[in-house]
Structures are given as C-alpha cells and as structure tokens.
Design a protein around this motif. Structure first.
Motif, mmCIF file in Angstrom:
data_model
loop_
_atom_site.group_PDB
_atom_site.id
_atom_site.type_symbol
_atom_site.label_atom_id
_atom_site.label_comp_id
_atom_site.label_asym_id
_atom_site.label_seq_id
_atom_site.Cartn_x
_atom_site.Cartn_y
_atom_site.Cartn_z
ATOM 1 N N GLN A 228 -2.807 0.250 7.413
ATOM 2 C CA GLN A 228 -2.082 0.362 6.154
ATOM 3 C C GLN A 228 -2.754 -0.513 5.096
ATOM 4 O O GLN A 228 -3.637 -1.304 5.399
ATOM 5 N N TYR A 229 -2.311 -0.349 3.847
ATOM 6 C CA TYR A 229 -2.813 -1.226 2.782
ATOM 7 C C TYR A 229 -1.799 -1.254 1.637
ATOM 8 O O TYR A 229 -1.136 -0.257 1.352
ATOM 9 N N PRO A 230 -1.687 -2.410 0.945
ATOM 10 C CA PRO A 230 -0.668 -2.584 -0.090
ATOM 11 C C PRO A 230 -1.225 -2.339 -1.491
ATOM 12 O O PRO A 230 -2.278 -2.859 -1.866
ATOM 13 N N ILE A 231 -0.501 -1.550 -2.266
ATOM 14 C CA ILE A 231 -0.940 -1.224 -3.629
ATOM 15 C C ILE A 231 0.179 -1.544 -4.620
ATOM 16 O O ILE A 231 1.290 -1.009 -4.511
ATOM 17 N N ARG A 232 -0.126 -2.406 -5.563
ATOM 18 C CA ARG A 232 0.804 -2.718 -6.640
ATOM 19 C C ARG A 232 0.520 -1.876 -7.884
ATOM 20 O O ARG A 232 1.428 -1.467 -8.591
ATOM 21 N N LEU A 233 -0.767 -1.621 -8.154
ATOM 22 C CA LEU A 233 -1.185 -0.853 -9.313
ATOM 23 C C LEU A 233 -1.865 0.429 -8.831
ATOM 24 O O LEU A 233 -3.024 0.409 -8.421
ATOM 25 N N PRO A 234 -1.159 1.560 -8.847
ATOM 26 C CA PRO A 234 -1.760 2.815 -8.368
ATOM 27 C C PRO A 234 -3.015 3.161 -9.166
ATOM 28 O O PRO A 234 -3.057 3.010 -10.394
ATOM 29 N N ARG A 235 -4.050 3.637 -8.474
ATOM 30 C CA ARG A 235 -5.305 4.030 -9.103
ATOM 31 C C ARG A 235 -5.990 5.065 -8.214
ATOM 32 O O ARG A 235 -5.671 5.182 -7.018
ATOM 33 N N LYS A 236 -6.919 5.768 -8.795
ATOM 34 C CA LYS A 236 -7.494 6.934 -8.141
ATOM 35 C C LYS A 236 -8.105 6.628 -6.783
ATOM 36 O O LYS A 236 -7.869 7.363 -5.817
ATOM 37 N N PRO A 237 -8.924 5.575 -6.620
ATOM 38 C CA PRO A 237 -9.549 5.347 -5.302
ATOM 39 C C PRO A 237 -8.572 4.840 -4.240
ATOM 40 O O PRO A 237 -8.954 4.707 -3.085
ATOM 41 N N CYS A 238 -7.328 4.559 -4.634
ATOM 42 C CA CYS A 238 -6.380 3.901 -3.712
ATOM 43 C C CYS A 238 -5.151 4.762 -3.462
ATOM 44 O O CYS A 238 -4.010 4.286 -3.562
ATOM 45 N N GLY A 239 -5.373 6.035 -3.194
ATOM 46 C CA GLY A 239 -4.264 6.941 -2.919
ATOM 47 C C GLY A 239 -3.868 7.797 -4.092
ATOM 48 O O GLY A 239 -2.989 8.652 -3.958
ATOM 49 N N GLY A 240 -4.481 7.576 -5.257
ATOM 50 C CA GLY A 240 -4.167 8.389 -6.425
ATOM 51 C C GLY A 240 -3.276 7.680 -7.419
ATOM 52 O O GLY A 240 -2.538 6.758 -7.066
ATOM 53 N N VAL A 241 -3.338 8.135 -8.664
ATOM 54 C CA VAL A 241 -2.572 7.489 -9.725
ATOM 55 C C VAL A 241 -1.138 7.972 -9.763
ATOM 56 O O VAL A 241 -0.289 7.376 -10.440
#
Length: 363
Positions: A228-241
């Motif tokens: 798994q990985y934690p995302i606070r600011l969605p962005r294209k390389p990290c699962g999509g915006v």
C-alpha cells in the motif's frame, strides 16, 4: 408476489416451534446426554450465574521499552464471589486473523508465559467491588507488541472474552535499500526494517501516519503482506488525480516473487541520537569509528526518525547512518535546510563524500 409473505410466515412458525433453540455460550446444552429416543429434541438450560468479561474500550498507548497494563476484568451476574478454578488466558490477535499467538495462561497464582513474553508479562488479579482482575501487565514493551490482545476467562464449560488494543507511539517511514526502488520481497523488507531499528508497519500505523501528513507515491510492504501507499495530494503518477486522498492498496502480493519498498515503524528510543563532525568531514568508515570512540554506535535510520519525531532532533547538517545513507532531520524549516516542511532529508547513498555522523548511545 405471494411467495415472500408465505416464506416469512413459514420462517416465523419455525422459529416459534420447539425445534429451534438459540445458542448461548455456557447456557445451552442439547439432548445428546438426555436422549430417550423419542425423536423429539430435548434441551437443558443451565440457570447458574452468567460470566461477564470486560476489557478496555479505549486503546492503551505505550512506547518501546516502557511498561503497559492491558485492563481486563470479570464478574458473575448475580455475584457469587471468587472461584478458585478460574483460568485466564491472554492471546494476541494476528494482523491476518490467522491462529492467535498465545501470550499467557494463569490459574490462580500459577501462570505460564509463552514465546517473547516469557519473563516480561504477568497477570494482575487486583479487583474492585464485584469485579475480579484479569489484566495483562507487559514490561519492556517491544515494537511487535503493538496490536490487539484477547482476554479470555474460562470457568469450566463456560468461557467469555473481550479484546483490548495496545498502540505504540512512534513513526512510520518509507524505506528503500541502496540498490534502489522496488528491490525488496516481503521477507527482505522485514529484515531491512529490523536492520534499521524498526519493524514493518501495520495498516493502522500507516493510516495514522497518513492522517498526520505522510504522502508517499512509492508502494511498500506492510506487516500483513499487503502492499500500500499513502497519498494526501492526488496526482497522475500516484493513482490518478480523480481519486480521493487516502491509502492506495495493491492488496496481498506474493511474498517471495513480488518486489516493492517497505514502510517501517519505529518507536521511542532507550537512548539518544547525537551529531558528530570534523572540520574536513568523514567517510562512512571514519564515521563508524568516531561513534565508537564516543562510546556509541552509528545510528540507524529508524533511530534518526524516532529522534526527529519524538525527541525533536533538529540538525541542518548531513550525517552518515549505518546503512550508508546520508540524512539530516529538520523540525523547524529554514533557509538552506531543504523544503518548507519538517522532515528527514536524504542525500541517498553516496559512494563518495565526507559528512558528519549521527550516533546512537544507550542511556
């Protein structure tokens, strides 16, 4: 349309008949011991006092090296005073909900602890009013003690249990080895965290870190074998915006074949991390020797993160760590000390160069 009402009526008639008997732990016995072969179910009900077990609803917070008490108590309704043959069992619930790990069993003042809990766990049977004590006391709390524990009280055929959670105060940090990104299978990730004075984080620890601001676009192993990985600011390389902020999951992965980074968890330190420097700097080998000369050892990555997060270590000078990386911790961001957010800055794994050293010394 008439079928559903008819089925409902038939079900209610069945429940009202003598052939249905709800199971209540310790209070329902079927007719096996009392079968007169008349092909009709017979039910015996035990009308004795009811056993009630109650553990803490709130998590118990502790840290590495401290002591922790996990509250648990029991009583009978109606009260019938203490019994001498009560057995108390504590077990640890595994992250993947497989067979629970035995911690301790006690009968009266005789108890046996198991595995890593030998010599550092006992049961406190101090009670209050109509309650009898069954609390688990753990000394020298370790990183892998974090999690849920089950308190079970056994009285003959009857047993009841409740669950209490032990949470260690600490920090989650992403880790990748000198070889680069996505080079660790699950077992190598476990060893990598241990080598850095930490353990693989569990999901609750990662979620807590995410809620406190952790944003990391590289996937890493967790203790249950998921990635798994934690995302606070969605962005294209990290699962999509278009996905909401949160914990992205690849689910369970093959523990031998698949390779990712690791999310490690470290707690409070029993000693201190400090910085050493020379005017001309040091190589990695010189840094290790300088720490030894100071009565310490070169610090590990988990120790540096713990000192930054839990002890407020702030140093705008890069230093060697045990894995060959060069890092420095910033609590108060300022000019010429990296980004505008607090954190542990990294220069990676330089093959050459001269820097200071972060050392660790037990108190």
């Amino acid at each position: 349309m008439l079928l559903l009402p008819l089925l409902l009526k038939a079900t209610l008639l069945h429940l009202a008949s003598g052939s249905y008997h709800p199971f209540r732990n310790g209070f329902y016995y079927n007719h096996i011991m009392n079968d007169n072969s008349d092909e009709q179910d017979k039910v015996d009900y035990f009308s004795g006092p009811r056993l009630v077990v109650e553990a803490s609803r709130d998590p118990v917070y502790s840290y590495n090296g401290a002591n922790a008490t996990l509250p648990c108590r029991y009583r009978y309704e109606p009260d019938q005073g203490p019994k001498h043959k009560i057995r108390i069992k504590w077990s640890k619930v595994r992250d993947d909900y497989t067979k629970e790990q035995d911690v301790m069993v006690a009968v009266g003042k005789t108890y046996v602890a198991f595995g890593d809990f030998k010599g550092r766990a006992h049961i406190s049977q101090a009670g209050e009013e109509s309650w009898h004590g069954a609390s688990l006391v753990i000394s020298d709390v370790r990183l892998k003690d974090d999690g849920k524990f089950r308190c079970t009280v056994i009285d003959g055929l009857e047993d009841e249990s409740d669950v209490v959670e032990l949470r260690l105060q600490g920090i989650v940090f992403p880790y990748q080895p000198p070889r680069g990104q996505y080079r660790l299978n699950f077992h190598e990730a476990e060893r990598a965290c241990q080598d850095q004075g930490a353990i693989l984080a569990n999901f609750n620890q990662l979620f807590q870190a995410w809620s406190e601001g952790l944003d990391w676009c590289n996937a890493g192993w967790l203790a249950d074998g998921t990635v798994q990985y934690p995302i606070r600011l969605p962005r294209k390389p990290c699962g999509g915006v278009h996905l909401a902020p949160g914990i992205r999951s690849y689910g369970p992965r093959h523990r031998h074949l698949h390779r990712f980074d690791a999310f490690c968890f470290s707690s409070a330190l029993k000693g201190e991390v400090f910085y050493l420097d020379r005017p001309a700097g040091m190589t990695l080998e010189e840094a290790k020797q300088s720490c030894q000369d100071a009565g310490a050892e070169i610090a590990r990555v988990g120790q540096l993160y713990s000192a930054w997060k839990l002890a407020g270590l702030d140093r705008c000078n890069a230093g060697w760590l045990a894995d060959g990386s060069v890092r420095y911790p910033i609590v108060t961001p300022r000019a010429n000390c990296g980004p505008a957010e607090p954190g542990v800055r990294s220069f990676g794994f330089p093959r050459k160069g001269r820097f200071g050293a972060f050392c660790y010394r037990e108190r």
